[in-house]
Write a protein that holds these residues in place. Sequence first.
Motif, mmCIF file in Angstrom:
data_model
loop_
_atom_site.group_PDB
_atom_site.id
_atom_site.type_symbol
_atom_site.label_atom_id
_atom_site.label_comp_id
_atom_site.label_asym_id
_atom_site.label_seq_id
_atom_site.Cartn_x
_atom_site.Cartn_y
_atom_site.Cartn_z
ATOM 1 N N ASN A 171 -38.546 4.577 -33.242
ATOM 2 C CA ASN A 171 -37.823 4.211 -33.907
ATOM 3 C C ASN A 171 -37.531 5.556 -35.324
ATOM 4 O O ASN A 171 -36.471 5.691 -35.764
ATOM 5 C CB ASN A 171 -38.883 3.210 -35.188
ATOM 6 C CG ASN A 171 -39.205 1.402 -34.772
ATOM 7 O OD1 ASN A 171 -37.441 1.324 -34.050
ATOM 8 N ND2 ASN A 171 -39.901 1.129 -34.813
ATOM 9 N N LYS A 197 -44.972 -8.912 -30.106
ATOM 10 C CA LYS A 197 -44.964 -8.428 -32.234
ATOM 11 C C LYS A 197 -44.755 -7.029 -32.149
ATOM 12 O O LYS A 197 -43.960 -6.260 -32.654
ATOM 13 C CB LYS A 197 -46.336 -8.860 -32.651
ATOM 14 C CG LYS A 197 -46.220 -7.973 -34.142
ATOM 15 C CD LYS A 197 -47.564 -8.829 -34.656
ATOM 16 C CE LYS A 197 -48.090 -8.637 -35.916
ATOM 17 N NZ LYS A 197 -49.090 -8.607 -36.861
ATOM 18 N N LYS A 201 -40.846 -5.174 -32.993
ATOM 19 C CA LYS A 201 -40.376 -3.661 -34.533
ATOM 20 C C LYS A 201 -39.264 -2.541 -33.760
ATOM 21 O O LYS A 201 -39.279 -1.555 -34.678
ATOM 22 C CB LYS A 201 -42.207 -2.864 -34.761
ATOM 23 C CG LYS A 201 -43.140 -4.180 -34.525
ATOM 24 C CD LYS A 201 -44.107 -3.659 -35.902
ATOM 25 C CE LYS A 201 -44.963 -4.826 -36.234
ATOM 26 N NZ LYS A 201 -46.430 -4.261 -35.998
ATOM 27 N N HIS A 203 -36.059 -1.458 -33.859
ATOM 28 C CA HIS A 203 -35.127 -1.906 -34.932
ATOM 29 C C HIS A 203 -33.856 -0.201 -34.298
ATOM 30 O O HIS A 203 -34.139 0.823 -34.746
ATOM 31 C CB HIS A 203 -34.960 -1.357 -36.205
ATOM 32 C CG HIS A 203 -35.566 -0.407 -36.428
ATOM 33 N ND1 HIS A 203 -35.414 0.470 -36.836
ATOM 34 C CD2 HIS A 203 -37.040 -0.466 -36.853
ATOM 35 C CE1 HIS A 203 -36.029 1.053 -38.014
ATOM 36 N NE2 HIS A 203 -37.717 0.765 -37.584
#
Length: 379
Positions: A171, A197, A201, A203
């Motif tokens: 990220n 989870k 995250k 992205h």
Amino acid sequence: MFRFFILLLLLLILPDLYIGWNFTRTQTGILRTLLLALPSLMALGCMLLLICQVRAATLMQLAFILLICVAVPKLVFVLADIIGRGICWHHPNMLPNVHKVATALAVGMAALQVYGTAWGWRKLQVENTTLHIAGLPAAFKGYRIVQISDIHLGTYSGDTSLMQNMVDSINQLNPDLIVFTGDMVNTASSETLPYIKILGKLHAPDGVMSVLGNHDYCMYHPGLSPQEREAEIRRIIRSQRIMGWQVLLNENRHIVRGDDTLYVAGVENVGKPPFPTRGHLDKAMKDIPSHACTLLLSHDPWHWRHGVLKYPNIALTLSGHTHALQMQVGSFSPAAWFMSEWGGLYTKGHQQLFVSTGIGGGVPYRLGAWPKIELITLM
């Protein structure tokens, strides 16, 4: 496979026989000889259980650690001692020095292997690569893709630290697109549960696209019926979709920048036997114009020479699978003995293949072939 196990047997037995005959045979007590052979006996026991389809992850990891951290240093000692004896054939008084050098080399090898098993698999690195792509639309010059591959979640026994580090590192790179080129699990869909989870995250503006690898078909999970195996595959696909990933099952997507379009196709696994072939490249390339610049995700690099090169509009193929056998010295890996394309960039005409050596593996071990995040810039 039979020949492979014969080689392992020789690796385990012959060094013990040599050391026992030359160094412990004349010493008092049988205890030292038994202690010398104990790691080999344990490794042989683990291998026998694995052959009998006992697929416990800890069993496989114990067998590997015994081989790499004990058997390999013993082999180094034996080879160094034999070579030293040959060199000092006419100077028997030099034998104690030969033994010392052989011992030092064996201890050094053991230290390296312990580092690989204890810390090397955590040594995450980012590798930057710029690729000049034939026919790349002008709007995609400088387009940044992060490739990750072979994370093998079952290896970490629920420890999320490496995956968290990987997600944070990716990220921070701010890529335009993230791609995953297969092998999310070792044997079962349940391995994904502690990581959904965290991996969700990841992205990028154009999202995360993925394909399945040979392990993702749960072919190494003993005792599953065909129906149970298909259910496991569906759960792995569903886990990735819950993360927000686009799983490409012999299909494609297009990315638009102004008037320009880049196509990304993803094919299910196509591999050299005994690895499964589920892919249909014709389906994956359906409706892509013949002149369009296409990027292909295909887990096994074997597919490139045995199918992909027939499609001239596939300018770049991204693969994984090899792990560089999780061992590399400079630009050399023993993977080169088994695979013609095992890591890095390969070119034929205007078409290119880039093979990531991946993040993980079936056992927690990396030496030289450190876990890699690939940042690829298209030009």
